[in-house]
Each structure stands twice: as C-alpha cells, then as structure tokens.
Design a protein around this motif. Sequence first.
Motif: not given
Length: 107
Positions: A36-57
């Motif tokens: 569901r693209i419009d899911r709210t709230p959507n606290r997903h981890l698709s690109f990581g989180s914090g200092p490990h977040r994907c640079l290319g996100s």
Amino acid sequence: DTTLGGIELKTGDQLLLVLAGANRDGGEFDDPDVVRIDRTPNRHLSFGSGPHRCLGSHLARVELRIVFEELHRRIPDYRIDTGRQVVSHPSQVRGVLELPILFTPER
C-alpha cells in the motif's frame, strides 16, 4: 540476558536479523503483506535507518517515481494476475523477481 518475543536470549547468543521481515509485523501494520503505497503512518526501513541509511536512497526514490510514471503512462490499465504466483527474491533484500500482470495491449 533478555527475552525478545517470548524467546530467552543469553549473553553471547548470535542472531540473524532478516531485513526482508521488516514492516511485516501485523501488530504494527494493517495488512502487512499488502503493498500500500499510501500507508500512513509508514515507518518503513526500505533504505535503512540512522547512520546506516542508504546513501543512494534519494536518487532511488527519484528513479522509482520516474519508472512508475512511465509505466502508468504506457500501460494505464494493468493489474496483478491473481491466477499466477508472484515470485520474490529469497535473500536479505526483499525484491520481486516476477510480478505477472494483465493489461490491454496497445494496437
């Protein structure tokens, strides 16, 4: 030592955290197996989180937006073929290898 999800863990135990399981918690998300693209709230981890977040996100988000805009422009009436199975990539990174769709071919 601690308990996590009813499982006793001892100091020194090794864990494998499967990233593909993120955002699939039925206690946190309604219909966690439904995209569901419009899911709210959507606290997903698709690109990581914090200092490990994907640079290319940010670039990936722009690229995906363009892909979906072009897909919808060229094949506006597509739908998932529920008579066939979606094939996912069986690894740490969740992805779709085959997503059968039905649509009206352009003439």
